[in-house]
Each structure stands twice: as C-alpha cells, then as structure tokens.
Write an enzyme that holds these catalytic residues in place. Sequence first.
Site, PDB file in Angstrom:
ATOM      1  CE1 TYR A  10      -8.506  -7.393   5.095  1.00 13.68           C
ATOM      2  CE2 TYR A  10      -7.170  -6.693   3.217  1.00 13.68           C
ATOM      3  CZ  TYR A  10      -8.249  -6.500   4.076  1.00 13.68           C
ATOM      4  OH  TYR A  10      -9.063  -5.393   3.904  1.00 13.68           O
ATOM      5  CB  ILE A  11      -7.567 -11.284   0.097  1.00 13.00           C
ATOM      6  CG1 ILE A  11      -7.162  -9.813   0.096  1.00 13.00           C
ATOM      7  CG2 ILE A  11      -8.569 -11.552  -1.030  1.00 13.00           C
ATOM      8  CD1 ILE A  11      -6.386  -9.376  -1.126  1.00 13.00           C
ATOM      9  CG  ASP A  29      -2.520 -19.939   5.397  1.00 15.94           C
ATOM     10  OD1 ASP A  29      -1.407 -19.714   5.915  1.00 15.94           O
ATOM     11  OD2 ASP A  29      -3.191 -19.056   4.833  1.00 15.94           O
ATOM     12  CG  LEU A  31      -1.360 -21.249  10.078  1.00 18.91           C
ATOM     13  CD1 LEU A  31      -1.547 -21.939  11.420  1.00 18.91           C
ATOM     14  CD2 LEU A  31      -2.568 -20.372   9.753  1.00 18.91           C
ATOM     15  N   GLY A  34      -0.662 -15.736   7.759  1.00 21.47           N
ATOM     16  CA  GLY A  34      -2.089 -15.833   8.055  1.00 21.47           C
ATOM     17  C   GLY A  34      -2.340 -16.087   9.533  1.00 21.47           C
ATOM     18  CE1 TYR A 139       2.771  -9.814  -4.836  1.00 20.07           C
ATOM     19  CE2 TYR A 139       2.410  -7.510  -5.382  1.00 20.07           C
ATOM     20  CZ  TYR A 139       1.908  -8.744  -5.031  1.00 20.07           C
ATOM     21  OH  TYR A 139       0.555  -8.918  -4.866  1.00 20.07           O
ATOM     22  CG  PHE A 206       6.090   8.165   1.646  1.00 16.23           C
ATOM     23  CD1 PHE A 206       7.339   8.340   2.211  1.00 16.23           C
ATOM     24  CD2 PHE A 206       5.169   7.338   2.281  1.00 16.23           C
ATOM     25  CE1 PHE A 206       7.685   7.686   3.402  1.00 16.23           C
ATOM     26  CE2 PHE A 206       5.495   6.688   3.461  1.00 16.23           C
ATOM     27  CZ  PHE A 206       6.754   6.866   4.024  1.00 16.23           C
TER      28      PHE A 206
END
Length: 323
Positions: A10-11, A29, A31, A34, A139, A206
């Site tokens: 995305y980015i 990449d 993929l 992506g 993360y 939420f």
Amino acid sequence: MILVIGGAGYIGSHLVKELVVSKKVIVLDNLSTGHLSAIDNRAVFVEGDLGDRKFLDEIFTQYPIDAVMHFAANSLVGESVIDPCKYYQNNVASTLTLLEVMLKHNVKKFIFSSTAATYGIPNVHIINEDTITNPINPYGQSKLMIEKILADFSKAYNLEYVIFRYFNAAGAFESAEIGEKHYPETHLIPLVLQHLLGKREQIAIFGSDYDTPDGTCIRDYIHVTDLARAHILGLEALLDNKVSTETYNLGNGLGFSVKEVIETCEKVTGIKANIALSDRRDGDPARLVASSEKVFNQLGWKAKYQLEDIIKSAWKWHEDEKF
C-alpha cells in the site's frame, strides 16, 4: 538507482508512483501482501524474499543502488501477539540480512518505515520524537528493534538513515489507479467505506466511553501521498548529505475521533452507516496524535490533505477497485 523494498504494498506503491518521476527505481517484493498491478511500470520489478541473502547479493551486484527505502513488514498488531515469531523473523531478522548485504556493497543510505506503535500507550497529549518509546505488542517491538539496530550500525559502520514513524495512513492515489487493499482489512476508513458499499453489514465502534469529546478514540490520519512525499524529502536530504541519523513523526497534528471519521465518510458518500457499539479493545489508547513540527522545521514537510480529502480519494478508489 533507489531500491524500494515492499514497493508492491500500500504505502510502498504510492511512494514508487511519486519517486519514478525523478529517480530510477527498482522494486523488490515477495507479493505476499502486495499487488503486482500496483507497481508503476516505470520501475524495475524483482520478485523475491527479503531474507534471501544470496538473492539480495545478486541484486546489489547487478544494479548500481544508491539508497534503500524499506517498507516491507508484517503489520497486524493482533497477529503479532498470536505469532510473534513471524514478526521477529520477517521484520527484524530479514531486515538485518538486508543491512548486512547493503554494507557489503557499500550502500549506506537507508530510509526506514517505522510506526507509532513504537510509542505504545503514551501519556502525552501530542506525541513528539522525544516521547518515550514503550511498545506493547511484538509488531511495535520489532520496529523499535530495527530503530535501535540502525543507531548501532550508524556508530559502528557509518550507516546513514532516516526513520519515519507514522500513524494512520489512509487515502488513495489521486487518479485512483492504486489504493488501500489489505487481507484482512483492519483499518477504519476502508472498513467504513466497504460497509457503505454494501460489502459489510455494519461498522463497529470499539468503546464509546473514552475521555474524549464524543467518547470514541482519537487518531491521527494522514494521506498516503503525503507520506510518500515525506519519504522523498528524507531521501533527498540523505543523498545531499543534509541529514545522517534522524527520526521523524508524520501526522496531521489534529486527530479525529472514530465518530468523526464515520460521519465524514457518510458526508462524502451520501450514505448512512449502520453502527454497532462494542466493548473497548485491550490496548487501545484514547488518543494518538503526532507532532510533525520537527519534520516541518528540518525537511519542510507538512500534511497537505485533510480528512475529507483523504476519504474522497479513498472512496473514488473503493468505488472502482483496480485490483
């Protein structure tokens, strides 16, 4: 030539769209998340894995790479808690392999895509780069580990880098050629727009009892094109030797609540949302808003697009997804 790791994501794909205007670009990449069709055809594309040392060595031998821009990472907070090994392997170990190959080939300029998750749950109203980093999930930990590795590599090997910590990327390319599409989708704006397109029965909020004006969480949303342009400014500063080891927040400095985002989506689309109130999620702070004063003062960057602009571009993309 600039090597963009994760340039099909995305980015990364939005960055490549902007970067190919002025630079020769090679995209690497695997993929896994992506999309091949998101890569600008003016860029060279090589498919492969970031952790494959031999493959990386071949790329750096074949192409005259001046700098590396790294966007490839697993980025689902919940998944990182369930499967931390995946995050430390891909986000940390593979990046370490990349850095080792870079140094072998004397490539010492690096742009790193980091995250607001490095801050954890800050106790400040506006987050600046001096706010204590205390990630609360694997993360965020994985990204902070790389930040610390970069600092150590700079001292030991003269690696030069720019780190960008950003908050909620959103929106789509102006022409709607590329946009935001994740599997699974976890980001608020595309979730709301998918609901308004009839792809989801409702949209969940939420927690509605936070200490905020309307009771819902406040987050900092930034257009993906603004993000891309910030990275290019950082790259240019590195290449021109104007910076060597800098960390910048990227945000709009305002923040918008979940209710404000949904209401703006309704305004842009003219469609009323079916909202379901749910319990708070563990680890969701009431407010996450970034100060971008440092990046403005040093690189001259400021967010151009506001929330309604972001949603308009995203809606244009979602109405006619290209991939």
